[in-house]
Design an enzyme around this catalytic site. Structure first.
Site, short mmCIF file in Angstrom:
data_model
loop_
_atom_site.label_atom_id
_atom_site.label_comp_id
_atom_site.label_asym_id
_atom_site.label_seq_id
_atom_site.Cartn_x
_atom_site.Cartn_y
_atom_site.Cartn_z
N TYR A 143 5.13 5.87 -0.88
CA TYR A 143 5.25 4.29 -0.48
C TYR A 143 6.47 3.89 -1.43
O TYR A 143 6.44 5.00 -2.37
CB TYR A 143 3.60 3.56 -1.14
N ASP A 237 12.66 7.45 -5.63
CA ASP A 237 12.27 5.85 -6.00
C ASP A 237 11.33 6.05 -7.02
O ASP A 237 9.94 6.85 -7.31
CB ASP A 237 11.38 5.99 -5.19
N LYS A 265 8.37 -2.70 -11.77
CA LYS A 265 7.24 -2.19 -12.53
C LYS A 265 7.54 -2.50 -13.77
O LYS A 265 8.18 -3.44 -14.26
CB LYS A 265 6.18 -1.63 -12.16
C1 LIG Z 1 6.96 4.44 -5.74
C2 LIG Z 1 6.70 2.66 -5.20
N1 LIG Z 1 7.66 2.14 -4.82
C3 LIG Z 1 7.94 1.44 -4.80
C4 LIG Z 1 7.27 -0.40 -4.36
C5 LIG Z 1 7.66 -1.48 -4.00
O1 LIG Z 1 6.87 -1.96 -4.77
P1 LIG Z 1 6.79 -3.59 -5.11
O2 LIG Z 1 5.34 -3.78 -4.73
O3 LIG Z 1 7.56 -4.67 -6.50
O4 LIG Z 1 7.83 -4.19 -4.15
C6 LIG Z 1 6.15 0.52 -4.85
C7 LIG Z 1 4.33 -0.57 -4.96
O5 LIG Z 1 3.88 -0.36 -5.77
C8 LIG Z 1 5.60 1.55 -5.41
O6 LIG Z 1 4.51 1.88 -5.68
#
Ligand SMILES: Cc1ncc(COP(=O)(O)O)c(C=O)c1O
Length: 431
Positions: A143, A237, A265
């Protein structure tokens, strides 16, 4: 009626599904209504009915120091007196950027965003602009937020809610996102051989959105080599793994350096921030110095920036924090396995650093989305319900990770284990 139930009914009348992010609805675990939280401190959450829970969600990752740590709270209070948003540059942004550059091996320059979604979306745009290619490769079950290009076969939220992941996304966009199985290097090799138009490969170096999957180092090395060979940018990511698996994230832990890194985060210490960064030559394509647009009214807003900076500084100054966290988590996992054995409950636990996922399965290993899909949802749901009843908040979906924080003390872990004993007893009595 419980206050949470009443609030959920009220919310449902004016907020779609009653929540502002789907996983919060607790639908996947078959609970009629979610728990509404009133406050949190350290390892504990307090709900609107004044029930206290030991929390393993940790706001889905940011709260590595536990909830509302004093040093972050005090710094934020000071900043609130100075003002909350100016839309003009501040010194704090430089300090946070310097800290990220110091800590994250691949990052020479960094841009702040307001969320992880914006960070990954912008990194992809940058990769396309720099390589002058259109397509991207992502992996099934990873994700990366909810921007169009990345919302294809996209892990936990969608797996949990069972919803179509491509509704509202144009066919053209979908065609430009190639989705491959995680962990299979030959699939990547073949895709790169067949396609000259691939700008980047994006992945969670340690996936945590199909439950936790422990990546093999050779796979990351293999991706790095293929990207170099084909002139494709490698994007890690690290929105979850960044500052979580080590100060320098998964890239430091595995010793594999991506071209671009996305963060979120922990970098905001519980306030909204994301970031993307990488080599200077790449980042200097971003406007206004370059011609790739990225902007945001609240990007780098002073409250989030000071909370993030305070969090990262605390992590850096506590030299044995990561080791202690990992030791504590490993110990917890070891004891969970012993309880499972005593009740003859089949489980497999993936753990890395302070993250772990408990899969109910007879398999010895869970390494792919297909493995995760094959695990028992029924047993996970029973586990969730017993834990909740016992005052332990575990993720309301088998596709998520448990987050341990430095505020989880021995007594929290003891209470957790005694709740797990009851959960596994219930599972063994049912089967
Ligand atoms: C690995 C990863 N990338 C991107 C995101 C997206 O971040 P946000 O929820 O702050 O938009 C998340 C959210 O859980 C994530 O776990």
């Amino acid at each position: 009626m419980s206050r949470s139930k009443g609030l959920f009914e009220e919310a449902g009348r004016i907020i779609p599904g009653g929540v502002n992010s789907p996983v919060r609805a607790f639908q996947a675990v078959g609970k009629e209504y979610p728990v509404f939280i009133k406050s949190a401190k350290g390892s504990k959450l307090v709900d609107e009915d004044d029930r206290v829970y030991i929390d393993y969600i940790g706001s889905w990752g940011p709260m590595i120091l536990g909830h509302n740590p004093d040093q972050v709270l005090n710094r934020v209070k000071e900043q609130l007196d100075e003002g909350s948003s100016f839309g003009l540059p501040t010194k704090g942004e430089i300090e946070l950027a310097k800290k990220v550059v110091e800590l994250v091996p691949s990052v020479e320059k960094v841009r702040l965003t307001t969320s992880g979604t914006e960070a990954t979306m912008s990194a992809i745009r940058l990769a396309r602009a720099v390589t002058k290619r259109n397509k991207i490769i992502k992996f099934d079950g990873c994700y990366h937020g909810h921007s169009d290009s990345l919302l294809v076969k996209a892990g936990s939220g969608l797996l949990t809610s069972g919803h179509q992941d491509s509704n509202g996304i144009t066919e053209g966009t979908m065609k430009d996102t190639l989705v491959l199985p995680f962990g299979e290097i030959d699939a990547v090799k073949n895709a790169l051989q067949e396609n000259q138009d691939i700008a980047c490969i994006i992945l969670e170096p340690v996936p945590a959105n199909m439950g936790l999957i422990c990546t093999e180092k050779e796979y990351l090395v293999g991706l790095r080599d293929l990207c170099d060979q084909y002139g494709v940018l490698l994007i890690f990511d690290e929105v979850i793994s960044g500052f979580r698996l080590s100060l320098g994230g998964a890239q430091e832990r595995y010793g594999v350096i991506p071209d671009l890194t996305t963060l979120g985060k922990i970098i905001g210490g519980g306030f909204p921030v994301g970031a993307f960064g990488g080599k200077k030559e790449l980042m200097d394509h971003i406007a206004p110095v370059g011609d790739v647009y990225h902007a945001g009214t609240l990007s780098g807003n002073p409250i989030s920036v000071c909370a993030g900076l305070e969090t990262l500084t605390t992590l850096q100054e506590n030299h044995d924090l990561y080791q202690t966290l990992e030791k504590r988590t490993k110990n917890l996992v070891k004891k969970i396995k012993e309880i499972a054995k005593a009740y003859d409950v089949s489980i497999c636990i993936n753990q890395l650093g302070s993250l772990f996922t408990l899969f109910f399965t007879i398999s010895d290993s869970v390494t792919s989305l297909n493995d995760v899909l094959a695990t028992s949802t029924e047993n996970y749901n029973l586990y969730f319900h017993v834990m909740l009843e016992e005052g332990i908040m575990v993720p309301p979906s088998k596709f998520e990770a448990h987050f341990v924080s430095s505020a989880h003390m021995e007594e929290d872990l003891e209470l957790t284990l005694s709740a797990i004993d009851k959960a596994f007893k219930a599972i063994s009595e049912r089967s």
